[in-house]
Each structure stands twice: as structure tokens, then as C-alpha cells.
Design a protein around this motif. Structure first.
Motif, PDB file in Angstrom:
ATOM      1  N   ARG A  92       0.835  -1.198   0.000  1.00  0.00           N
ATOM      2  CA  ARG A  92       0.000   0.000   0.000  1.00  0.00           C
ATOM      3  C   ARG A  92       0.874   1.254   0.000  1.00  0.00           C
ATOM      4  N   GLN A  93       1.855   1.272   0.898  1.00  0.00           N
ATOM      5  CA  GLN A  93       2.743   2.429   0.952  1.00  0.00           C
ATOM      6  C   GLN A  93       3.596   2.535  -0.307  1.00  0.00           C
ATOM      7  N   ALA A  94       4.088   1.384  -0.780  1.00  0.00           N
ATOM      8  CA  ALA A  94       4.954   1.398  -1.962  1.00  0.00           C
ATOM      9  C   ALA A  94       4.192   1.884  -3.190  1.00  0.00           C
ATOM     10  N   ALA A  95       2.944   1.409  -3.348  1.00  0.00           N
ATOM     11  CA  ALA A  95       2.135   1.836  -4.492  1.00  0.00           C
ATOM     12  C   ALA A  95       1.853   3.333  -4.427  1.00  0.00           C
ATOM     13  N   GLY A  96       1.529   3.826  -3.254  1.00  0.00           N
ATOM     14  CA  GLY A  96       1.276   5.254  -3.097  1.00  0.00           C
ATOM     15  C   GLY A  96       2.509   6.091  -3.388  1.00  0.00           C
ATOM     16  N   ILE A  99      -2.679  -5.579  -7.651  1.00  0.00           N
ATOM     17  CA  ILE A  99      -2.300  -4.621  -6.612  1.00  0.00           C
ATOM     18  C   ILE A  99      -3.506  -3.738  -6.349  1.00  0.00           C
ATOM     19  N   ASP A 100      -4.341  -4.161  -5.418  1.00  0.00           N
ATOM     20  CA  ASP A 100      -5.575  -3.427  -5.139  1.00  0.00           C
ATOM     21  C   ASP A 100      -5.299  -2.008  -4.665  1.00  0.00           C
ATOM     22  N   GLU A 101      -4.105  -1.813  -4.116  1.00  0.00           N
ATOM     23  CA  GLU A 101      -3.760  -0.479  -3.632  1.00  0.00           C
ATOM     24  C   GLU A 101      -3.832   0.576  -4.740  1.00  0.00           C
ATOM     25  N   PHE A 102      -3.535   0.187  -5.994  1.00  0.00           N
ATOM     26  CA  PHE A 102      -3.643   1.151  -7.091  1.00  0.00           C
ATOM     27  C   PHE A 102      -5.096   1.566  -7.316  1.00  0.00           C
ATOM     28  N   LYS A 103      -6.029   0.611  -7.156  1.00  0.00           N
ATOM     29  CA  LYS A 103      -7.442   0.955  -7.298  1.00  0.00           C
ATOM     30  C   LYS A 103      -7.866   1.957  -6.225  1.00  0.00           C
ATOM     31  N   ASP A 122      -7.450   5.538  -7.131  1.00  0.00           N
ATOM     32  CA  ASP A 122      -8.295   6.030  -8.240  1.00  0.00           C
ATOM     33  C   ASP A 122      -7.876   5.507  -9.617  1.00  0.00           C
ATOM     34  N   PHE A 123      -7.015   4.492  -9.659  1.00  0.00           N
ATOM     35  CA  PHE A 123      -6.706   3.857 -10.930  1.00  0.00           C
ATOM     36  C   PHE A 123      -7.846   2.916 -11.324  1.00  0.00           C
ATOM     37  N   LEU A 124      -8.075   2.773 -12.633  1.00  0.00           N
ATOM     38  CA  LEU A 124      -8.971   1.746 -13.140  1.00  0.00           C
ATOM     39  C   LEU A 124      -8.139   0.487 -13.394  1.00  0.00           C
ATOM     40  N   LEU A 164      -0.723 -16.963 -17.077  1.00  0.00           N
ATOM     41  CA  LEU A 164      -0.655 -15.877 -16.105  1.00  0.00           C
ATOM     42  C   LEU A 164      -1.388 -14.670 -16.668  1.00  0.00           C
ATOM     43  N   LYS A 165      -2.317 -14.153 -15.901  1.00  0.00           N
ATOM     44  CA  LYS A 165      -3.069 -12.966 -16.306  1.00  0.00           C
ATOM     45  C   LYS A 165      -2.540 -11.762 -15.523  1.00  0.00           C
ATOM     46  N   THR A 166      -1.846 -10.896 -16.226  1.00  0.00           N
ATOM     47  CA  THR A 166      -1.263  -9.718 -15.602  1.00  0.00           C
ATOM     48  C   THR A 166      -2.330  -8.620 -15.469  1.00  0.00           C
ATOM     49  N   TYR A 167      -1.913  -7.456 -14.998  1.00  0.00           N
ATOM     50  CA  TYR A 167      -2.870  -6.388 -14.706  1.00  0.00           C
ATOM     51  C   TYR A 167      -2.397  -5.054 -15.274  1.00  0.00           C
ATOM     52  N   ARG A 168      -3.386  -4.267 -15.690  1.00  0.00           N
ATOM     53  CA  ARG A 168      -3.113  -2.893 -16.086  1.00  0.00           C
ATOM     54  C   ARG A 168      -3.870  -1.961 -15.155  1.00  0.00           C
TER      55      ARG A 168
END
Length: 343
Positions: free
Chosen positions: A91-95, A120-124, A127-129, A295-299
Motif C-alpha cells: 500500500r505504501q509502496a504503491a502510493g 495490486i488493489d492499492e492502485f485501485k 483512483d486507478f482503473l 498468467l493474467k497480468t494487470y493494467r
């Protein structure tokens, strides 16, 4: 946590911290190594890296990307360019990464488009989609800790049979490319392959630089009667992830299955070299026959433009593609014929 933005190769002190991070990260890849700054194939804008540091001044996360003045792009579904330390507070790293990205883009920044190997739910929360890879955007991943023999047993029956057959016939020699003459011969195949596909070939200078970056890239070639008939290209982070980057081959020799043999040889080499994962860089049938798992990655995307114009454009494009895919084959054929005439 705090961040640092780099636009050039790091100094010795930072390099030591960076290497420590790579040794303790999940999915460390070539494009999150310092070599990103001198890689010959990075395009699309100014190169940069955001480093997130924890309270002990250890690197907790890294993101690399390009900035074209309005948009920041980090990787692709099939080639994420983010990595997190295994014990990091995500969470901290993503922020912290986001703060660095916003600082890099400034007021002019309209779009952030980044990709991750893991959710990485922290990006959501920032406010990321978020979007999970599907279809052609997924990756076949091999767990190299299983060892080459077990991995071979997980190949499709067809792939195992073909490899055994052509190894026994001993008509094709697989080896690492060694000298300038072989490089020139392979480059000719590269140009021919791209012309057949309608693509712009890489420059010989880029080709040569990739050949010289032996700590981060590997090129294996297939020879028949002393003639190079195919070559496969790999990029990697030592001890982490090796990625299948590309292949060029001569059509008239594909019956000898050089690409199957190149793939198997690279897997054997990667296991001996101590890599943890092998990314096929895609998921089409040829790659699926090497076994592994999908493997399904994420954007994660943050559109800061007026009226979220980038998201609107993508939605329209995706709707058009979906509509096209659902058309009858005869209609799609006529559309392709018309498009060819327009060009």
C-alpha cells in the motif's frame, strides 16, 4: 516512504541498493534493472525510473517507463515493468510510486498507464482503473524451479515428440551466437522476416548493442549444414525472470522445427543459470505447447484528462474491435480486402 526519479544510469551507491532489491523482489525482469537506461529497444518517449524507498532506505518498489510529454506508459500486459520487494508494504509502496509518477508528469500529465505481474488493489484505492489481461494479452509462464526434466514432461505430446525426433536426426545445431559474422547473417533473416510481416526491422546498430549486452540478453541460433536458419532472443534479470522476446526464422526450414529446438534449449539453459521464472511473452498455441500455466497480468490506468478523453477513446476502440470479431468471416474478409486497397 519516499521516492526518487531517475533519468540516467545510477551511481555506485544506488546501484548496490538496486541490485539488493532485484535479489529480493517478486518477478524482477530486465526492464526493472539499471540496464533499462541503455537498452536499445526502449521507445515512445523519455526514459525514467521511479524508486520507492522504505524507512531503512531500502528500495521497496521500482517502476520504469517512458514519458512522451502528456502520457506516462509503463510496460504492456505481456511485459510489465513494475516490481515490489517481497516483504514490502504494498500500500505504501504503491502510493509512493504514484507520487513519483505525478511529480514526473507535472501539471501537463494526462494519462498514467502501468502494468503489473500481480494484482495490486492499492492502485485501485488511488483512483486507478484496474483491468486483468484476457485473450492474447495473457502470458504462458514456466516455473523453472521444477527443473528442465519435469518441465519437458509437461510439454504437449506433439511438442515432446517433435523435439525428440529432430534431436535424434541431429540435422539442426543449437548454440549461442558467437561473432559478428553470425550476427550479420542473423540480421539478414531478421530483415527478411519483418519484410514478410510488413514490419519495420530494427536497425543493425540496435541489433549489435543487444548482442553486446550479455549480462542482460541472450541470443540462440539454429544452424543447418552450417547455415543459420533461425534465431531466438531473450532478455532477463539474473536469478529472476527470463523473457522470450522474439524469434526470426526462414520459412523454408521450419519443417526442421528449429523454433521448437530453440525453445527447449533456452529452457535448459535458463534452468542451469538459476532463473526462477520463464515468461513466454504471449499465449498463442506455439507457446502453450511448452506447458506452464497461463498468467493474467494487470493494467492500472489513471486518466486525468478533460472528460477522461483517453478512456473514452479506448472504449470506442474496444467496442469496434468487439463488433469486428463478431462479424461473419465473409464480411471480415471483405473489410480486409478494402483496407488493403485503401493503403
Amino acid at each position: 516512504m519516499n521516492y526518487k526519479i531517475l533519468s540516467e544510469y545510477p551511481n555506485e551507491d544506488l546501484l548496490a541498493k538496486w541490485n539488493d532489491f532485484l535479489a529480493n523482489a517478486r518477478f524482477p525482469t530486465h526492464y526493472v534493472t539499471p540496464n533499462f537506461f541503455v537498452d536499445p529497444f526502449v521507445r515512445g518517449g523519455e526514459r525514467f525510473v521511479v524508486l520507492a524507498f522504505d524507512e531503512n532506505e531500502k528500495i521497496a518498489a521500482i517502476l520504469s517507463g517512458v514519458d512522451d510529454g502528456r502520457k506516462i506508459v509503463s510496460g504492456l500486459f505481456v511485459r510489465p515493468q513494475t516490481a515490489f520487494r517481497k516483504d514490502a508494504d504494498k500500500r505504501q509502496a504503491a502510493g509512493t510510486l504514484l507520487a513519483g509518477l505525478k511529480a514526473k508528469g507535472g501539471e501537463r500529465l494526462e494519462l498514467i498507464d502501468l502494468h503489473s505481474w500481480e494484482q495490486i488493489d492499492e492502485f485501485k484505492d488511488l483512483d486507478f482503473l484496474g483491468e486483468r489481461a484476457e485473450g492474447a494479452n495473457t502470458i504462458i509462464m514456466l516455473d523453472l524451479t521444477k527443473g528442465a526434466d519435469r518441465i519437458f514432461k509437461e510439454f504437449s505430446q506433439t511438442r515432446r515428440n517433435e523435439i525428440r525426433k529432430f534431436l535424434k536426426q541431429n540435422q539442426v545445431l543449437i548454440a549461442e551466437i558467437e561473432n559478428a559474422d553470425e550476427l550479420a547473417e542473423l540480421y539478414a533473416i531478421h530483415r527478411d522476416w519483418n519484410e514478410r510481416k510488413g514490419n519495420e526491422p530494427d536497425t543493425f546498430e540496435s541489433f549489435k548493442l543487444a548482442f553486446e549486452q550479455k549480462d542482460y540478453r541472450k541470443i540462440f541460433i539454429a544452424k543447418h549444414d552450417g547455415k543459420i536458419i533461425a534465431g531466438s532472443y531473450y532478455r532477463f534479470c539474473a536469478g529472476g525472470v527470463i523473457e522470450y522476446a522474439a524469434n526470426n526464422s526462414l520459412v523454408e526450414y521450419q519443417k526442421l522445427r528449429p523454433n521448437d529446438l530453440l525453445g527447449w534449449h533456452s529452457i535448459e539453459w535458463a534452468c542451469r543459470a538459476g532463473f526462477a521464472h520463464y515468461s513466454m511473452g504471449g499465449s498463442h498455441l506455439f507457446l502453450r505447447r511448452f506447458g506452464g500455466y497461463e498468467l493474467k497480468t494487470y493494467r492500472y490506468r489513471l486518466d486525468r484528462s478533460f472528460l477522461r478523453i483517453h478512456n473514452l477513446k479506448e472504449n470506442v476502440r474496444n467496442f469496434g474491435l468487439k463488433t469486428y470479431r463478431n462479424l461473419p468471416l465473409s464480411v471480415k474478409t471483405r473489410i480486409k480486402q478494402f483496407a488493403g486497397k485503401v493503403r
